[in-house]
Each structure stands twice: as C-alpha cells, then as structure tokens.
Scaffold this motif. Structure first.
Motif, PDB file in Angstrom:
ATOM      1  N   ALA A   3      -3.915  -0.546  12.288  1.00 17.97           N
ATOM      2  CA  ALA A   3      -3.498  -0.950  10.943  1.00 17.97           C
ATOM      3  C   ALA A   3      -4.120  -2.284  10.558  1.00 17.97           C
ATOM      4  O   ALA A   3      -4.529  -2.491   9.407  1.00 17.97           O
ATOM      5  CB  ALA A   3      -1.971  -1.031  10.879  1.00 17.97           C
ATOM      6  N   GLY A  27      -6.540  -2.890   7.473  1.00 18.26           N
ATOM      7  CA  GLY A  27      -6.188  -3.919   6.494  1.00 18.26           C
ATOM      8  C   GLY A  27      -7.292  -4.933   6.305  1.00 18.26           C
ATOM      9  O   GLY A  27      -7.597  -5.340   5.177  1.00 18.26           O
ATOM     10  N   GLU A  59       0.553   5.690   0.174  1.00 14.20           N
ATOM     11  CA  GLU A  59      -0.199   6.585   1.059  1.00 14.20           C
ATOM     12  C   GLU A  59      -1.675   6.611   0.688  1.00 14.20           C
ATOM     13  O   GLU A  59      -2.548   6.634   1.564  1.00 14.20           O
ATOM     14  CB  GLU A  59       0.395   8.004   0.990  1.00 14.20           C
ATOM     15  N   GLN A 102     -10.222  -3.497   4.316  1.00 12.30           N
ATOM     16  CA  GLN A 102      -9.922  -3.408   2.882  1.00 12.30           C
ATOM     17  C   GLN A 102      -9.865  -4.800   2.246  1.00 12.30           C
ATOM     18  O   GLN A 102     -10.447  -5.028   1.178  1.00 12.30           O
ATOM     19  CB  GLN A 102      -8.583  -2.679   2.681  1.00 12.30           C
ATOM     20  N   ARG A 156      -3.321   3.331   1.879  1.00  6.30           N
ATOM     21  CA  ARG A 156      -3.503   3.314   3.329  1.00  6.30           C
ATOM     22  C   ARG A 156      -4.640   4.243   3.754  1.00  6.30           C
ATOM     23  O   ARG A 156      -5.431   3.910   4.634  1.00  6.30           O
ATOM     24  CB  ARG A 156      -2.197   3.698   4.033  1.00  6.30           C
ATOM     25  N   SER A 206       0.819  -1.206   0.000  1.00  6.64           N
ATOM     26  CA  SER A 206       0.000   0.000   0.000  1.00  6.64           C
ATOM     27  C   SER A 206       0.855   1.260   0.000  1.00  6.64           C
ATOM     28  O   SER A 206       1.812   1.374   0.768  1.00  6.64           O
ATOM     29  CB  SER A 206      -0.923   0.019   1.221  1.00  6.64           C
ATOM     30  N   GLU A 237      -7.983   3.140   5.760  1.00  9.39           N
ATOM     31  CA  GLU A 237      -8.343   3.774   7.032  1.00  9.39           C
ATOM     32  C   GLU A 237      -9.725   4.406   6.958  1.00  9.39           C
ATOM     33  O   GLU A 237     -10.505   4.330   7.916  1.00  9.39           O
ATOM     34  CB  GLU A 237      -7.292   4.828   7.394  1.00  9.39           C
TER      35      GLU A 237
END
Length: 282
Positions: free
Chosen positions: A218, A222, A136, A225, A139, A134, A143
């Motif tokens: 995180a 993750g 930026e 996603q 990510r 990933s 998020e």
C-alpha cells in the motif's frame, strides 16, 4: 510536474513564499518568535499540520472494527466525528507532544529541507495526498501505477519507505490503535461483552507478517501515485534527505505523535458513539 492550470502557478508561488517565511520565523530564534510559534511554523513548513488534519478521514474506518457502519449512528455520526477529530484540537495535541520532544537541531534540520525548492514541491503533493481518501477506483489506479514502475523508480520508492518506517512502527502502531479502540468500544457498550487486552494483542499479532506485507504494498502504491509528477532524480534526493540520521529521528517522532493522536481520538470516538442510540431509534 504536469503543466499547471491557470492560477495554480500563482498559488504555488505564494505557497512557497509563505513556507520560506515560516522557515525564517523558526530560524530567527526566540528574539523573533516564541517556542510555540516556532513549532507552529514547523508544522506548516513540513506539511505535518495537514497530515494531522487528515486523521479525520480515518474515522470512517472505526465502525467496521466492531461490525458496524457510520450509518448505524445516523445523523449523530458527522457531528460527533467533526467534534472528536477537530483540527485545532489535534494540532494542539501535536504541538504539546512535539514541544516536549523535538530539539533545536531536529526542528531546524527538517524546516530547512522543507523550505527548499524540492521540499516545497514535496509538501504540495503530500498535502494533496493526505486529504484525499481513496475509493476503490483510486486504489486500483495507484496499484496499477505501482505495477508499471520501472525498476529504478520502484527501488527509490522502496528506499524512501524504508527510511520513513524501516522499523515497522506503522504496522505495530495500527495494531495498537485497533486494540485501544476495541477496548474503548467495549467500555462504551458498543460490543457484546468485553475483551482481554493481552489476548486481543496476541490474536492481532498472528497476522502481523501479512499486515506488514500489505502495508508495504500500500505504501508503494501510495508513493507511486503521490509523487507521480516528480522526477526520479528528485526522489533520489528526497531519499537521501530521509536517510539522514537527524531527519530519521524527526520522522520517528512525527510518526509516534501521529499514531498517538489517532489512538487517543479513536478512544474518544468510541466513548462518544456509545452514548448514541441505534439509528433506528432516532
């Protein structure tokens, strides 16, 4: 899941048949396959082979630990990382470790679950996630997706993550990987002076609570996603499977294997990079 593009459905069907065949190889026993064959089948049916391969993506994070970048090693960087994080080498390491630790009950239990319809779909999305590093934007998207999770779905992801690593092994392992890389980097002359291992561990441990919280967030992002196209009911079924005591032992062992391979390869990477002249001298 979202509607597949042309050809994806066929590939998924073929993938599913291959996984069922691999599980059958494992369950067939010694008369049909050697112990090594059964372990290879285990890696493939669970997707652990792809998880091991994906450790190569972590190499890019190593130079930052010593205040450097991959570009500092010039054209030698891609060659060295490809050799150090060679997939065949890392898979052999995993097979050797699993051969000494996984028992028949654990192997059969995990292989049977991941050969099921739900297991195959999980492996498909997990494999895709493993091999995507990933940026930026990625990510931020993950998020944002996590922030929009309804309470019941968020609770399932938290339950899954707790089942996979409820003891906090990941945070402790990542800290130890840092220590081993820094010590190896000092030995290779990549840093000025050396490190005291005990002092280094104590310093890194000071930020353990913050690191653990960051890793939890995180992991949630993750999961949101990775499993975005699976239903909440499917994820509840996955959580129940992960909470089974036998599966918990399998995951604890697979986590330990993955972290040991990563630490070993980071040490090897430091040793190889220490022999590379600065990029400006190349």
């Amino acid at each position: 899941m979202a509607g597949p593009k042309v050809g994806q459905g066929l590939r998924y069907l073929v993938s599913g048949l291959v996984m069922l065949g691999l599980a059958a190889v494992w369950l067939a026993g010694p008369a049909r396959a050697s112990e090594r064959d059964r372990l290879v089948a285990f890696l493939e049916v669970t997707g652990f082979d792809v998880a091991i391969d994906s450790l190569a993506l972590s190499a890019a994070d190593a130079p930052a630990m010593i205040g450097m970048t991959p570009e500092d090693f010039g054209p030698a960087w891609p060659r060295i990382t490809a050799e150090v994080f060679d997939s065949a080498l890392m898979r052999d390491m995993a097979l050797d470790m699993l051969d000494a630790t996984l028992d028949a009950e654990m192997l059969g239990h995990a292989a049977a679950f991941y050969a099921s319809d739900l297991g195959r779909r999980l492996v498909e999305v997990e494999n895709a996630s493993h091999m995507t590093r990933s940026d930026e934007t990625g990510r931020a998207e993950a998020e944002a997706r996590a922030a929009r999770l309804p309470p019941d779905r968020r609770a399932v992801f938290e339950r899954m993550n707790a089942a996979i690593d409820g003891s906090g092994m990941a945070e402790r392992a990542m800290r130890e990987i840092q220590v081993r890389f820094l010590l190896a980097a000092a030995d290779a002359g990549l840093t000025e002076g050396g490190y005291d291992a005990d002092l280094l561990r104590r310093l890194l441990a000071q930020g353990a609570d913050e690191a653990r919280a960051e890793m939890r967030e995180a992991a949630l992002a993750g999961a949101a996603q990775t499993y975005r196209d699976l239903s909440t009911d499917d994820l509840r079924a996955y959580a129940r499977a992960l909470e089974d005591p036998v599966m918990a032992r399998v995951y604890e062992l697979m986590n330990a294997v993955q972290f040991e391979i990563m630490a070993d390869r980071f040490e090897a990477l430091a040793a190889r990079l220490g022999a590379v002249p600065p990029a400006r001298d190349l």
